[in-house]
Design an enzyme around this catalytic site. Structure first.
Site, PDB file in Angstrom:
ATOM      1  N   GLU A  30      -8.878 -10.561  -8.140  1.00 20.76           N
ATOM      2  CA  GLU A  30      -7.951  -9.437  -7.956  1.00 20.76           C
ATOM      3  C   GLU A  30      -6.832  -9.457  -9.005  1.00 20.76           C
ATOM      4  OE1 GLU A  30      -8.942  -9.089  -3.177  1.00 20.76           O
ATOM      5  OE2 GLU A  30      -6.923  -9.697  -3.778  1.00 20.76           O
ATOM      6  N   HIS A  73      -1.633  -5.499   1.400  1.00 21.26           N
ATOM      7  CA  HIS A  73      -2.865  -6.253   1.129  1.00 21.26           C
ATOM      8  C   HIS A  73      -2.498  -7.635   0.601  1.00 21.26           C
ATOM      9  CE1 HIS A  73      -6.746  -7.402  -0.663  1.00 21.26           C
ATOM     10  NE2 HIS A  73      -6.020  -7.828  -1.679  1.00 21.26           N
ATOM     11  N   TYR A 109     -11.998  -2.894  -3.559  1.00 26.94           N
ATOM     12  CA  TYR A 109     -12.573  -3.101  -2.223  1.00 26.94           C
ATOM     13  C   TYR A 109     -14.105  -3.129  -2.242  1.00 26.94           C
ATOM     14  CZ  TYR A 109      -8.092  -2.739   0.259  1.00 26.94           C
ATOM     15  OH  TYR A 109      -6.824  -2.973   0.764  1.00 26.94           O
ATOM     16  N   LYS A 115       0.840  -1.197   0.000  1.00 21.27           N
ATOM     17  CA  LYS A 115       0.000   0.000   0.000  1.00 21.27           C
ATOM     18  C   LYS A 115       0.886   1.262   0.000  1.00 21.27           C
ATOM     19  CE  LYS A 115      -3.859  -2.380   2.331  1.00 21.27           C
ATOM     20  NZ  LYS A 115      -4.615  -2.507   3.608  1.00 21.27           N
ATOM     21  N   ASN A 159      -1.850  -0.184   7.397  1.00 26.24           N
ATOM     22  CA  ASN A 159      -1.285  -1.512   7.680  1.00 26.24           C
ATOM     23  C   ASN A 159      -0.434  -2.085   6.544  1.00 26.24           C
ATOM     24  OD1 ASN A 159      -3.401  -2.165   6.013  1.00 26.24           O
ATOM     25  ND2 ASN A 159      -4.402  -3.563   7.439  1.00 26.24           N
TER      26      ASN A 159
HETATM   27  N1  UDP Z   1      -9.597  -1.340   7.475  1.00 30.74           N
HETATM   28  C1  UDP Z   1      -9.738  -0.182   8.231  1.00 30.74           C
HETATM   29  N2  UDP Z   1     -10.490  -0.233   9.374  1.00 30.74           N
HETATM   30  C2  UDP Z   1     -11.124  -1.361   9.787  1.00 30.74           C
HETATM   31  C3  UDP Z   1     -10.989  -2.535   9.011  1.00 30.74           C
HETATM   32  C4  UDP Z   1     -10.223  -2.481   7.858  1.00 30.74           C
HETATM   33  O1  UDP Z   1      -9.172   0.859   7.890  1.00 30.74           O
HETATM   34  O2  UDP Z   1     -11.786  -1.350  10.839  1.00 30.74           O
HETATM   35  C5  UDP Z   1      -8.789  -1.301   6.259  1.00 30.74           C
HETATM   36  C6  UDP Z   1      -7.420  -1.948   6.441  1.00 30.74           C
HETATM   37  O3  UDP Z   1      -6.468  -1.200   5.683  1.00 30.74           O
HETATM   38  C7  UDP Z   1      -7.625  -3.320   5.842  1.00 30.74           C
HETATM   39  C8  UDP Z   1      -8.568  -3.001   4.680  1.00 30.74           C
HETATM   40  O4  UDP Z   1      -9.444  -2.015   5.229  1.00 30.74           O
HETATM   41  O5  UDP Z   1      -6.394  -3.903   5.421  1.00 30.74           O
HETATM   42  C9  UDP Z   1      -9.375  -4.150   4.150  1.00 30.74           C
HETATM   43  O6  UDP Z   1     -10.064  -4.761   5.218  1.00 30.74           O
HETATM   44  P1  UDP Z   1     -10.133  -6.345   5.349  1.00 30.74           P
HETATM   45  O7  UDP Z   1     -11.117  -6.662   6.424  1.00 30.74           O
HETATM   46  O8  UDP Z   1     -10.339  -6.950   4.004  1.00 30.74           O
HETATM   47  O9  UDP Z   1      -8.670  -6.705   5.924  1.00 30.74           O
HETATM   48  P2  UDP Z   1      -7.405  -7.414   5.224  1.00 30.74           P
HETATM   49  O10 UDP Z   1      -7.955  -8.458   4.286  1.00 30.74           O
HETATM   50  O11 UDP Z   1      -6.618  -6.335   4.513  1.00 30.74           O
HETATM   51  O12 UDP Z   1      -6.609  -8.011   6.363  1.00 30.74           O
HETATM   52 MG    MG Z   2      -9.357  -8.298   2.774  1.00 30.68          MG
END
Ligand code: UDP
Ligand code: MG
Length: 148
Positions: free
Chosen positions: A126, A115, A49, A9, A112
């Site tokens: 994707e 991805h 997303y 990211k 974080n």
């Molecule tokens: N995210 C966020 N707040 C939240 C949950 C998710 O900002 O409470 C963001 C975070 O960057 C995360 C992304 O949204 O990586 C996608 O969420 P997902 O639940 O798919 O998590 P991932 O698959 O990335 O672990």
């Molecule tokens: Mg995810």
């Protein structure tokens, strides 16, 4: 073999973590199939997303992803989707174990760093979205040293 979509990211790119992250996937034994530095617009980020469009953090997430270039990659290997998620660590860096990418390099959930596809089906979608041109077919000469 299986493939997964991994994206560094904008914060990971800005913080100079590209080499470190690629290195972790390489050293594990996975093979790189696609790689590009790319800036995406909000329509593209919303598509990536789409499953999260009802979430309260969705707009902030889209702003984050379009805030700078990202490194889009396709990695190939046995169980690479699941193992890729393990290498990345839990979504919230507060819960990510040390030794994982998020556990070692991130603090806030909204920054974080990386991805990774959450299933083989998401990976397929994707990869098609990010690499419409396709990926590169090749076989690592290390293969017999990694797979029995
Ligand atoms: N995210 C966020 N707040 C939240 C949950 C998710 O900002 O409470 C963001 C975070 O960057 C995360 C992304 O949204 O990586 C996608 O969420 P997902 O639940 O798919 O998590 P991932 O698959 O990335 O672990
Ligand atoms: Mg995810």
């Amino acid at each position: 073999m299986e493939q997964t979509f991994i994206m560094i990211k904008p914060d990971g790119v800005q913080r100079g973590l590209v080499g470190e992250i690629i290195s972790r996937f390489e050293k594990k034994g996975f093979s790189l199939r696609g790689l590009k530095l790319i800036s995406v617009d909000s329509a593209f980020a919303e598509k990536h997303y789409a499953d999260l469009s009802a979430k309260p953090f969705f707009n902030g997430l889209v702003e984050y992803i379009i805030s700078g270039p990202v490194v889009a990659m396709v990695w190939d290997g046995k169980n690479v989707v699941k193992i890729g998620r393990t290498i990345i660590g839990a979504t919230n860096p507060a819960d990510s174990a040390p030794g994982t990418i998020r556990g070692d390099f991130a603090v806030d959930i909204g920054r974080n760093v990386i991805h990774g596809s959450d299933s083989v089906e998401s990976a397929r979608k994707e990869i098609a979205l990010w690499f419409p041109e396709g990926v590169t077919e090749w076989q690592s000469s290390l293969r017999p040293w990694i797979y029995e």
